[in-house]
Design an enzyme around this catalytic site. Structure first.
Site, mmCIF file in Angstrom:
data_model
loop_
_atom_site.group_PDB
_atom_site.id
_atom_site.type_symbol
_atom_site.label_atom_id
_atom_site.label_comp_id
_atom_site.label_asym_id
_atom_site.label_seq_id
_atom_site.Cartn_x
_atom_site.Cartn_y
_atom_site.Cartn_z
ATOM 1 N N ALA A 1 3.415 -8.280 -6.079
ATOM 2 C CA ALA A 1 3.100 -7.248 -7.067
ATOM 3 C C ALA A 1 3.796 -5.921 -6.771
ATOM 4 O O ALA A 1 4.153 -5.189 -7.688
ATOM 5 C CB ALA A 1 1.584 -7.046 -7.153
ATOM 6 N N LEU A 2 3.987 -5.600 -5.501
ATOM 7 C CA LEU A 2 4.639 -4.335 -5.164
ATOM 8 C C LEU A 2 6.104 -4.297 -5.582
ATOM 9 O O LEU A 2 6.660 -3.216 -5.785
ATOM 10 C CB LEU A 2 4.537 -4.056 -3.661
ATOM 11 C CG LEU A 2 3.161 -3.627 -3.166
ATOM 12 C CD1 LEU A 2 3.163 -3.488 -1.649
ATOM 13 C CD2 LEU A 2 2.715 -2.335 -3.828
ATOM 14 N N ILE B 1 -5.572 -10.580 -5.270
ATOM 15 C CA ILE B 1 -6.941 -11.009 -5.009
ATOM 16 C C ILE B 1 -7.443 -10.293 -3.760
ATOM 17 O O ILE B 1 -6.749 -10.269 -2.733
ATOM 18 C CB ILE B 1 -7.020 -12.540 -4.836
ATOM 19 C CG1 ILE B 1 -6.551 -13.239 -6.115
ATOM 20 C CG2 ILE B 1 -8.452 -12.963 -4.465
ATOM 21 C CD1 ILE B 1 -6.486 -14.762 -6.017
ATOM 22 N N THR C 1 -8.898 -6.973 4.146
ATOM 23 C CA THR C 1 -8.363 -5.699 4.628
ATOM 24 C C THR C 1 -8.134 -4.736 3.472
ATOM 25 O O THR C 1 -8.268 -5.096 2.302
ATOM 26 C CB THR C 1 -7.016 -5.911 5.361
ATOM 27 O OG1 THR C 1 -6.035 -6.307 4.394
ATOM 28 C CG2 THR C 1 -7.135 -6.964 6.467
ATOM 29 N N HIS D 1 -5.409 -3.743 2.430
ATOM 30 C CA HIS D 1 -4.129 -4.035 1.774
ATOM 31 C C HIS D 1 -4.314 -4.219 0.264
ATOM 32 O O HIS D 1 -3.453 -3.840 -0.525
ATOM 33 C CB HIS D 1 -3.489 -5.278 2.403
ATOM 34 C CG HIS D 1 -2.124 -5.583 1.889
ATOM 35 N ND1 HIS D 1 -1.035 -4.761 2.110
ATOM 36 C CD2 HIS D 1 -1.662 -6.614 1.153
ATOM 37 C CE1 HIS D 1 0.032 -5.281 1.540
ATOM 38 N NE2 HIS D 1 -0.319 -6.403 0.941
ATOM 39 N N ASN E 1 1.132 -4.197 -18.731
ATOM 40 C CA ASN E 1 0.715 -4.492 -17.362
ATOM 41 C C ASN E 1 -0.175 -5.723 -17.350
ATOM 42 O O ASN E 1 -1.329 -5.672 -17.760
ATOM 43 C CB ASN E 1 -0.017 -3.290 -16.766
ATOM 44 C CG ASN E 1 -0.440 -3.506 -15.321
ATOM 45 O OD1 ASN E 1 -0.296 -4.592 -14.766
ATOM 46 N ND2 ASN E 1 -0.966 -2.472 -14.718
#
Length: 183
Positions: free
Chosen positions: A59-60, A85, A89, A91, A115
């Protein structure tokens, strides 16, 4: 339950000129990504849009991929597809926030995009949202991109009346008279 919710959907816009859309997909969770892609393709095809699909690792990477295409290519709009998902953590928050923020910045800079990056607590939620026969969030993202393309085209032909008139046009004066432009 989210699956039972209903939402108003705008009819798809109609286009006089061809529409070309880039779908940027992260197949990190392939089964979810495939559902999103199926829904997006069906909506684009229903609107008569042509499209190309490219894949990025996660996704990044979706916002930078759209930025590259927006600057270096001739697409009318973009559809971002992926899924994040929640894990154990922080993240999750980083990926959700940064990918969403990157897409918003692109939109504010004029990229017509939808999006379709899902941000969910578990895989079951993602499967319901990605299902083209369910919530069809991929189709929704494609529809959003098409609506922004239509809006962009609508306002692209309008001027705000600021600037100089081309030589030979008349200028309406405050007293009701006319004067030829001297540009």
């Amino acid at each position: 339950m989210a699956q039972a919710e209903t939402h108003h959907e705008l009819p798809l816009p109609r286009f006089e000129k061809p529409v070309k859309v880039l779908i940027v997909q992260s197949p990190y969770y392939k089964d979810i990504a495939d559902g999103l892609l199926t829904g997006a393709k069906a909506v684009l095809e229903a609107a008569g849009a042509s499209f190309e699909v490219v894949h990025v690792p996660g996704a990044l990477e979706i916002p930078p991929a759209i930025r590259i295409a927006h600057v270096q290519s001739n697409f009318d709009g973009y559809v971002a597809l992926g899924c994040v998902i929640r894990g154990e953590t922080s993240h999750y928050e980083t990926v959700c926030n940064d990918s969403s923020h990157g897409l918003m910045l692109l939109g504010l800079q004029g990229a017509c995009l939808g999006n379709g990056i899902l941000t969910v607590e578990n895989k079951d939620q993602a499967l319901v949202r990605a299902d083209p026969e369910g919530q069809n969030k991929g189709g929704g993202a494609a529809a959003a991109a098409l609506h922004l393309i239509a809006l962009s085209r609508r306002y692209a032909t309008q001027t705000k009346g600021v600037g100089f008139k081309p030589r030979g046009e008349t200028i309406q004066l405050a007293d009701g008279g006319e004067s030829p432009s001297r540009a």
